[in-house]
Design an enzyme around this catalytic site. Structure first.
Site, PDB file in Angstrom:
ATOM      1  N   SER A   1     -74.194   7.742  29.416  1.00 21.49           N
ATOM      2  CA  SER A   1     -72.837   8.251  29.546  1.00 21.49           C
ATOM      3  C   SER A   1     -72.773   9.238  30.714  1.00 21.49           C
ATOM      4  O   SER A   1     -73.262   8.925  31.799  1.00 21.49           O
ATOM      5  CB  SER A   1     -72.382   8.876  28.221  1.00 21.49           C
ATOM      6  OG  SER A   1     -71.009   9.129  28.229  1.00 21.49           O
TER       7      SER A   1
ATOM      8  N   ARG B   1     -61.622  15.817  20.080  1.00 17.60           N
ATOM      9  CA  ARG B   1     -62.710  14.957  19.628  1.00 17.60           C
ATOM     10  C   ARG B   1     -62.178  13.622  19.121  1.00 17.60           C
ATOM     11  O   ARG B   1     -62.801  12.571  19.333  1.00 17.60           O
ATOM     12  CB  ARG B   1     -63.505  15.662  18.524  1.00 17.60           C
ATOM     13  CG  ARG B   1     -64.737  14.888  18.066  1.00 17.60           C
ATOM     14  CD  ARG B   1     -65.689  14.649  19.210  1.00 17.60           C
ATOM     15  NE  ARG B   1     -66.981  14.165  18.741  1.00 17.60           N
ATOM     16  CZ  ARG B   1     -67.972  13.823  19.549  1.00 17.60           C
ATOM     17  NH1 ARG B   1     -67.806  13.913  20.860  1.00 17.60           N
ATOM     18  NH2 ARG B   1     -69.124  13.412  19.061  1.00 17.60           N
TER      19      ARG B   1
ATOM     20  N   ASP C   1     -67.708  -1.973  26.185  1.00 21.31           N
ATOM     21  CA  ASP C   1     -67.499  -0.581  26.596  1.00 21.31           C
ATOM     22  C   ASP C   1     -66.390  -0.524  27.643  1.00 21.31           C
ATOM     23  O   ASP C   1     -66.560  -0.984  28.765  1.00 21.31           O
ATOM     24  CB  ASP C   1     -68.810  -0.028  27.165  1.00 21.31           C
ATOM     25  CG  ASP C   1     -68.725   1.449  27.542  1.00 21.31           C
ATOM     26  OD1 ASP C   1     -67.646   2.055  27.394  1.00 21.31           O
ATOM     27  OD2 ASP C   1     -69.754   1.995  27.996  1.00 21.31           O
TER      28      ASP C   1
ATOM     29  N   HIS D   1     -68.392   2.114  23.737  1.00 20.31           N
ATOM     30  CA  HIS D   1     -69.269   3.017  24.476  1.00 20.31           C
ATOM     31  C   HIS D   1     -70.411   3.535  23.609  1.00 20.31           C
ATOM     32  O   HIS D   1     -71.505   3.820  24.106  1.00 20.31           O
ATOM     33  CB  HIS D   1     -68.441   4.186  25.017  1.00 20.31           C
ATOM     34  CG  HIS D   1     -69.213   5.126  25.887  1.00 20.31           C
ATOM     35  ND1 HIS D   1     -69.861   4.719  27.037  1.00 20.31           N
ATOM     36  CD2 HIS D   1     -69.455   6.463  25.778  1.00 20.31           C
ATOM     37  CE1 HIS D   1     -70.460   5.764  27.601  1.00 20.31           C
ATOM     38  NE2 HIS D   1     -70.239   6.818  26.858  1.00 20.31           N
ATOM     39  N   ASP D   2     -70.156   3.654  22.315  1.00 24.82           N
ATOM     40  CA  ASP D   2     -71.184   4.164  21.404  1.00 24.82           C
ATOM     41  C   ASP D   2     -72.382   3.239  21.272  1.00 24.82           C
ATOM     42  O   ASP D   2     -73.379   3.611  20.653  1.00 24.82           O
ATOM     43  CB  ASP D   2     -70.590   4.397  20.013  1.00 24.82           C
ATOM     44  CG  ASP D   2     -69.964   5.771  19.866  1.00 24.82           C
ATOM     45  OD1 ASP D   2     -70.149   6.611  20.768  1.00 24.82           O
ATOM     46  OD2 ASP D   2     -69.283   6.008  18.849  1.00 24.82           O
TER      47      ASP D   2
END
EC number: 2.3.1.31
Length: 415
Positions: free
Chosen positions: A155, A226, A329, A362-363
């Site tokens: 990232s 968040r 992603d 993305h995780d």
């Protein structure tokens, strides 16, 4: 205080080092920059691997059995990748992870004590990715580590790794950039801007001056920031599979905005419950000002800044590089990694772009170690010739222009 723990197959150093006066890219000077790090394994002079953490990550890249009271990326955030017998094998490598300036896990940042004995708050100097890299270099000098066998980052940590290839090209033998890019696109910049405004719009933020037992923290604003982040880190498919439209039932949690009387008529959905839980846990472990500082550093990074192109920025780097991207992603897309691979190829730098089929968004770089570990471990061991490393280039060494990176999701908000 320095702590060293040794167990069979595992040696862990954990320390905060005062590296002395440090001038930031802004020109502001901190008289005593504190830098927190953890290191795993034994250094033999040639086996150092630097791991650069993600946006809200910490130096605790791997577990060592003593963590308590921490969660999320504050606790062993890549424990399935780093450790004895794992992809970054601490039996073979001396793996170091450094908490970056501006963060809140021991390295100097807005929550740290300033010269007047009070937290810096927004008087802390602005930080950039370049500042992170230079602080890491100084910490490594303190540890007696010169040339690095590899720099690995995921990232925004991948941006940090890329910056090593620009600022210290002779200090890195191998570079692994996972789920990252040369810069953020405008959509991600916009989402980050809204996240910051969620924090600064919270009355408890108080211009960044909210520290002290008698003051309330801007937890609501930080939690909203968040939640935006989690929406960006997941893919449409993974969210649909995980939550669908299912109701969570109100129970004791209620709605995040109980002042809305109409909410009582409608279901409280599982996706809302998940986001509220993540917001609550994140506010317990992270500092709101640090979130402002670190997202600005990420937004500001541009590999080609000061150069004519990405390729020109990378021209001095003669090591090997691995780029790992994930098809689901949309934060850092496979196309962005392919463009970056093209920049390496244009300066004849050995590079492999390894594409992972995944719908975890993305995780994926955190939650699918079984897909990340083999190519990463083989690359660190053997370079681009590693057995598990694949590349989007044709046999002739040129990129395959017809390559489709399905199923790419350009946005969670596309129709």
């Amino acid at each position: 205080m320095s702590r060293t723990r040794t167990t069979p197959g595992r040696r862990v150093e954990s320390d905060v080092v005062d590296i002395g006066e440090h001038e930031f890219e802004s020109g502001e000077i901190l008289p005593d920059l504190q830098v927190a790090y953890e290191a795993y394994g034994e250094f033999d002079g040639q086996n150092a691997v630097l791991v650069c953490h993600g946006l809200t990550g910490s130096q605790h890249v791997a577990g060592h059995g003593t963590e308590s009271g921490v969660s999320g990326q504050a606790r062993a955030w890549w424990g399935d990748i780093v450790g004895p017998g794992k992809a970054l094998d601490t039996n073979d490598y001396y793996v170091i992870c450094v908490n970056v300036p501006g963060s809140c896990y021991g390295t100097s940042g807005p929550a740290s004590e300033g010269p007047d004995g009070e937290p810096w708050g927004t008087d802390f100097p602005p930080v950039t990715v370049h500042d992170w890299t230079r602080a890491q270099r100084r910490l490594l000098d303190h540890l007696g580590v010169g040339r690095l066998h590899a720099v690995v980052g995921g990232s925004v940590g991948g941006m940090n790794a890329l910056d090593w290839a620009v600022q210290f090209p002779d200090d890195v033998e191998r570079l692994a950039v996972v789920a990252s890019a040369a810069r953020l696109d405008s959509q991600c910049l916009g989402i980050d801007a809204v996240a910051r405004r969620a924090i600064t719009s919270d009355p408890n933020w108080n211009g960044g001056d909210y520290y002290g037992e008698d003051r309330a923290s801007p937890d609501a604003g930080l939690g909203l920031a968040r939640q935006l982040g989690h929406l960006m880190y997941l893919s449409k498919d993974s969210m649909e599979r995980k939550f669908g439209r299912r109701s969570a039932g109100r129970g004791d949690r209620g709605d995040a905005f109980p002042s809305d009387p109409a909410a009582a008529f409608f279901p409280y959905r599982e996706v809302e419950s998940y986001l509220d839980y993540q917001a609550e846990k994140f506010a317990e472990r992270f500092d709101a000002n640090s979130y402002l500082y670190l997202t600005r550093a990420m937004d500001d990074f541009d590999l080609s800044e000061g150069y004519e192109s990405d390729a020109a920025a990378l021209a001095a780097f003669e090591g090997e590089s691995l780029l790992v991207s994930f098809t689901g992603d949309w934060h850092f897309t496979t196309e962005q990694s392919e463009s970056l691979a093209g920049a390496f190829r244009r300066v004849d730098a050995p590079v492999a772009h390894h594409v992972v089929e995944s719908d975890h968004g993305h995780d994926a770089f955190l939650v699918e170690p079984e897909k990340v570990g083999p190519p990463l471990g083989d690359f660190v061991d053997e370079g681009v010739a590693g057995r598990a490393v694949t590349d989007t280039a044709t046999d002739g060494g040129e990129p395959d222009e017809e390559k489709d990176f399905a199923p790419v999701h350009s946005s969670l908000f596309s129709r």
